[in-house]
Scaffold this active site. Structure first.
Site, mmCIF file in Angstrom:
data_model
loop_
_atom_site.group_PDB
_atom_site.id
_atom_site.type_symbol
_atom_site.label_atom_id
_atom_site.label_comp_id
_atom_site.label_asym_id
_atom_site.label_seq_id
_atom_site.Cartn_x
_atom_site.Cartn_y
_atom_site.Cartn_z
ATOM 1 C CE1 TYR A 82 -4.377 -0.964 -0.282
ATOM 2 C CE2 TYR A 82 -3.503 -2.856 0.911
ATOM 3 C CZ TYR A 82 -4.502 -2.275 0.146
ATOM 4 O OH TYR A 82 -5.615 -2.997 -0.211
ATOM 5 N NE ARG A 85 -3.015 0.378 -5.046
ATOM 6 C CZ ARG A 85 -4.181 0.090 -4.433
ATOM 7 N NH1 ARG A 85 -4.276 -0.981 -3.676
ATOM 8 N NH2 ARG A 85 -5.215 0.862 -4.601
ATOM 9 C CD GLN A 116 -16.862 1.886 -7.344
ATOM 10 O OE1 GLN A 116 -16.826 0.674 -7.130
ATOM 11 N NE2 GLN A 116 -17.126 2.364 -8.538
ATOM 12 C CG ASP A 119 -7.155 8.547 -7.093
ATOM 13 O OD1 ASP A 119 -7.988 9.472 -6.974
ATOM 14 O OD2 ASP A 119 -7.175 7.752 -8.059
ATOM 15 C CG HIS A 134 -14.411 1.297 -2.027
ATOM 16 N ND1 HIS A 134 -14.448 0.814 -3.312
ATOM 17 C CD2 HIS A 134 -15.571 0.876 -1.436
ATOM 18 C CE1 HIS A 134 -15.576 0.126 -3.502
ATOM 19 N NE2 HIS A 134 -16.265 0.163 -2.380
ATOM 20 C CB CYS A 173 -3.509 2.208 21.518
ATOM 21 S SG CYS A 173 -3.602 1.429 19.892
ATOM 22 C CB THR A 211 -16.881 1.816 -11.880
ATOM 23 O OG1 THR A 211 -17.062 0.678 -11.007
ATOM 24 C CG2 THR A 211 -18.238 2.360 -12.304
ATOM 25 C CB ALA A 254 -13.126 8.945 -18.359
HETATM 26 C C1 BJW Z 1 -11.752 3.091 -18.071
HETATM 27 C C2 BJW Z 1 -10.557 3.618 -18.562
HETATM 28 C C3 BJW Z 1 -10.560 4.955 -19.040
HETATM 29 C C4 BJW Z 1 -10.210 1.581 -17.892
HETATM 30 N N1 BJW Z 1 -11.685 5.663 -19.010
HETATM 31 N N2 BJW Z 1 -12.848 3.826 -18.066
HETATM 32 C C5 BJW Z 1 -20.384 -12.189 -3.647
HETATM 33 C C6 BJW Z 1 -19.278 -12.975 -3.333
HETATM 34 C C7 BJW Z 1 -18.253 -12.521 -2.485
HETATM 35 C C8 BJW Z 1 -18.321 -11.266 -1.946
HETATM 36 C C9 BJW Z 1 -19.419 -10.498 -2.259
HETATM 37 C C10 BJW Z 1 -20.426 -10.938 -3.084
HETATM 38 N N3 BJW Z 1 -21.348 -9.942 -3.237
HETATM 39 C C11 BJW Z 1 -20.920 -8.888 -2.543
HETATM 40 C C12 BJW Z 1 -19.759 -9.219 -1.929
HETATM 41 C C13 BJW Z 1 -18.949 -8.391 -1.082
HETATM 42 C C14 BJW Z 1 -17.848 -7.615 -1.738
HETATM 43 C C15 BJW Z 1 -17.992 -7.595 -3.249
HETATM 44 O O1 BJW Z 1 -18.658 -6.766 -3.830
HETATM 45 N N4 BJW Z 1 -17.327 -8.507 -3.935
HETATM 46 C C16 BJW Z 1 -17.463 -8.623 -5.398
HETATM 47 C C17 BJW Z 1 -16.089 -8.471 -6.031
HETATM 48 C C18 BJW Z 1 -18.146 -9.896 -5.721
HETATM 49 N N5 BJW Z 1 -17.950 -6.279 -1.173
HETATM 50 C C19 BJW Z 1 -17.387 -5.993 -0.004
HETATM 51 O O2 BJW Z 1 -16.758 -6.811 0.644
HETATM 52 C C20 BJW Z 1 -17.626 -4.604 0.526
HETATM 53 N N6 BJW Z 1 -18.062 -4.638 1.878
HETATM 54 C C21 BJW Z 1 -19.209 -5.204 2.232
HETATM 55 O O3 BJW Z 1 -19.979 -5.684 1.453
HETATM 56 O O4 BJW Z 1 -19.425 -5.145 3.584
HETATM 57 C C22 BJW Z 1 -20.561 -5.790 4.138
HETATM 58 C C23 BJW Z 1 -20.553 -5.479 5.622
HETATM 59 C C24 BJW Z 1 -21.635 -4.868 6.193
HETATM 60 C C25 BJW Z 1 -21.636 -4.594 7.566
HETATM 61 C C26 BJW Z 1 -20.531 -4.908 8.337
HETATM 62 C C27 BJW Z 1 -19.419 -5.493 7.753
HETATM 63 C C28 BJW Z 1 -19.435 -5.785 6.385
HETATM 64 C C29 BJW Z 1 -16.295 -3.829 0.527
HETATM 65 C C30 BJW Z 1 -15.762 -3.626 -0.839
HETATM 66 C C31 BJW Z 1 -14.403 -2.938 -0.748
HETATM 67 C C32 BJW Z 1 -13.726 -2.870 -2.102
HETATM 68 N N7 BJW Z 1 -12.356 -2.595 -1.908
HETATM 69 C C33 BJW Z 1 -11.526 -2.393 -3.074
HETATM 70 C C34 BJW Z 1 -10.066 -2.269 -2.616
HETATM 71 C C35 BJW Z 1 -9.834 -0.948 -1.908
HETATM 72 C C36 BJW Z 1 -8.472 -0.947 -1.313
HETATM 73 C C37 BJW Z 1 -7.390 -0.899 -2.352
HETATM 74 O O5 BJW Z 1 -7.321 0.074 -3.114
HETATM 75 O O6 BJW Z 1 -6.615 -1.853 -2.413
HETATM 76 O O7 BJW Z 1 -11.958 -1.221 -3.781
HETATM 77 S S1 BJW Z 1 -11.637 -3.676 -4.308
HETATM 78 C C38 BJW Z 1 -11.448 -2.607 -5.688
HETATM 79 O O8 BJW Z 1 -12.668 -2.694 -6.457
HETATM 80 C C39 BJW Z 1 -11.390 -1.171 -5.117
HETATM 81 C C40 BJW Z 1 -12.305 -0.443 -6.064
HETATM 82 O O9 BJW Z 1 -12.789 0.752 -5.474
HETATM 83 C C41 BJW Z 1 -13.381 -1.463 -6.354
HETATM 84 C C42 BJW Z 1 -14.125 -1.196 -7.635
HETATM 85 O O10 BJW Z 1 -13.280 -1.296 -8.720
HETATM 86 P P1 BJW Z 1 -13.430 -0.299 -9.973
HETATM 87 O O11 BJW Z 1 -13.178 1.077 -9.518
HETATM 88 O O12 BJW Z 1 -14.702 -0.569 -10.663
HETATM 89 O O13 BJW Z 1 -12.172 -0.727 -10.848
HETATM 90 P P2 BJW Z 1 -12.038 -1.946 -11.903
HETATM 91 O O14 BJW Z 1 -10.600 -2.174 -12.135
HETATM 92 O O15 BJW Z 1 -12.851 -3.104 -11.497
HETATM 93 O O16 BJW Z 1 -12.709 -1.364 -13.228
HETATM 94 C C43 BJW Z 1 -12.106 -0.310 -13.941
HETATM 95 C C44 BJW Z 1 -13.006 0.049 -15.109
HETATM 96 O O17 BJW Z 1 -12.454 1.184 -15.762
HETATM 97 C C45 BJW Z 1 -13.110 -1.054 -16.167
HETATM 98 O O18 BJW Z 1 -14.473 -1.269 -16.489
HETATM 99 C C46 BJW Z 1 -12.366 -0.484 -17.378
HETATM 100 O O19 BJW Z 1 -12.919 -0.881 -18.619
HETATM 101 C C47 BJW Z 1 -12.530 0.992 -17.159
HETATM 102 N N8 BJW Z 1 -11.491 1.851 -17.750
HETATM 103 N N9 BJW Z 1 -9.574 2.678 -18.518
HETATM 104 C C48 BJW Z 1 -12.815 5.093 -18.577
HETATM 105 N N10 BJW Z 1 -9.402 5.539 -19.575
HETATM 106 ZN ZN ZN Z 2 -4.018 3.028 18.256
#
Ligand code: BJW
Ligand code: ZN
Length: 273
Positions: A82, A85, A116, A119, A134, A173, A211, A254
């Protein structure tokens, strides 16, 4: 769903493919929501997660890096990755997509930016009150007590992928400092999520930009807007599960599509590509 291929990245090209109905919807919108993902920062050189070849999850295992269990198993591995990153983001600059979104705030009556992304490129482009669903790479905190930790602003050289690095110790802590992002299985920040849902239900136009629409609950946001009667504009070079629900899908980067769209809708403003 109407689909428009904006894939021509020639900056001098005239992208007349933007439909007039979309331009009118933007000109008449009362409350616009911009919902962004990693693709909006791709043209700044920040890797996405799921893109083939360049996405982070192509090279690194999410289970080993982006879960609470991963941090508990190997803090040095996770903290080092991280920090690498965080350095990438600190070196990056906002691109025309971030700048267009910031400019849009003064062109429509009300704009809400929901991201999401972990950065700060929206803020550095000039957007304010951005809802970060996020968390942020720039706001580490104590794993045990939640106390914020002031990350140093210097940008040391980090090898690609990072190196093992001991996390700092909390002065409050003695716990380990963790990245300020939301890992899989963790709850999203309640205040941000509540505001994001409320904005989605209140807007008349929602942009979903860069996304994959795969990660929940964030991916629910365009659906909430649509159910409440809003029109949905998707900007993405690739197909996503939102294609079926989008009113218009503009296929292209974009950083090219958004300036073109603003020029088409608000020609008097003099936005440059
Ligand atoms: C362009 C481009 C250009 C390229 N112009 N476009 C089923 C199974 C298992 C788990 C789950 C499930 N259903 C739901 C879940 C839970 C899980 C989830 O959704 N999993 C799925 C993957 C299935 N969700 C969670 O766990 C969330 N929490 C939760 O549900 O909590 C419940 C709870 C309730 C109460 C108490 C306790 C718990 C949390 C989700 C956290 C996501 N974290 C991450 C990592 C962040 C840290 C880090 O940076 O390392 O967040 S994962 C990653 O994905 C990051 C992003 O924000 C997120 C979304 O990704 P994003 O932004 O869409 O990126 P990409 O790469 O996927 O897509 C990029 C897009 O851009 C593409 O489409 C390209 O085509 C496009 N592109 N160039 C325009 N120039
Ligand atoms: Zn602490």
């Amino acid at each position: 769903m109407h689909e428009y291929d904006m894939g021509n990245t020639d900056m001098n090209a005239n992208h007349t493919a933007i439909p007039q109905a979309l331009i009118s919807a933007l000109q008449q919108a009362r409350h616009v929501v911009v919902f962004t993902g990693a693709g909006v920062s791709a043209e700044s050189g920040v890797p996405t997660f799921r893109d083939a070849q360049t996405g982070l999850w192509e090279r690194f295992d999410a289970e080993e890096l982006a879960t609470t269990q991963a941090f508990l198993n190997d803090k040095e591995l996770v903290w080092g990755w991280y920090e690498w990153r965080r350095m990438q983001v600190m070196r990056a600059q906002p691109n025309p997509a971030h700048l267009s979104i910031a400019a849009l705030a003064s062109l429509v009556p009300r704009l809400t930016v929901i991201t999401q992304n972990v950065d700060d490129l929206h803020e550095r482009a000039g957007s304010t009150q951005v809802l970060h669903l996020h968390g942020s790479l720039l706001n580490p905190r104590c794993f045990d007590c939640g106390q914020a930790w002031a990350a140093p602003s210097a940008i040391p050289d980090e090898p690609a992928g990072g190196r093992r690095l001991s996390p700092p110790i909390c002065l409050h802590c003695g716990g380990a400092i963790r990245p300020g992002v939301v890992w899989f299985g963790e709850e999203l920040p309640v205040r941000e999520l509540r505001r994001a849902y409320a904005s989605a239900k209140d807007c008349d136009l929602l942009f979903s930009i860069g996304t994959s629409s795969l990660v929940y609950p964030a991916a629910e946001i365009p659906n909430l807007a649509k159910q409440a009667g809003a029109k949905i504009i998707q900007i993405n070079p690739d197909k996503t599960p939102l294609d079926a629900g989008a009113t218009w899908s503009l296929r292209g980067p974009a950083g090219v599509v958004l300036p073109d769209l603003l020029i088409a809708a608000f020609p008097e403003v003099g936005i440059r590509r």
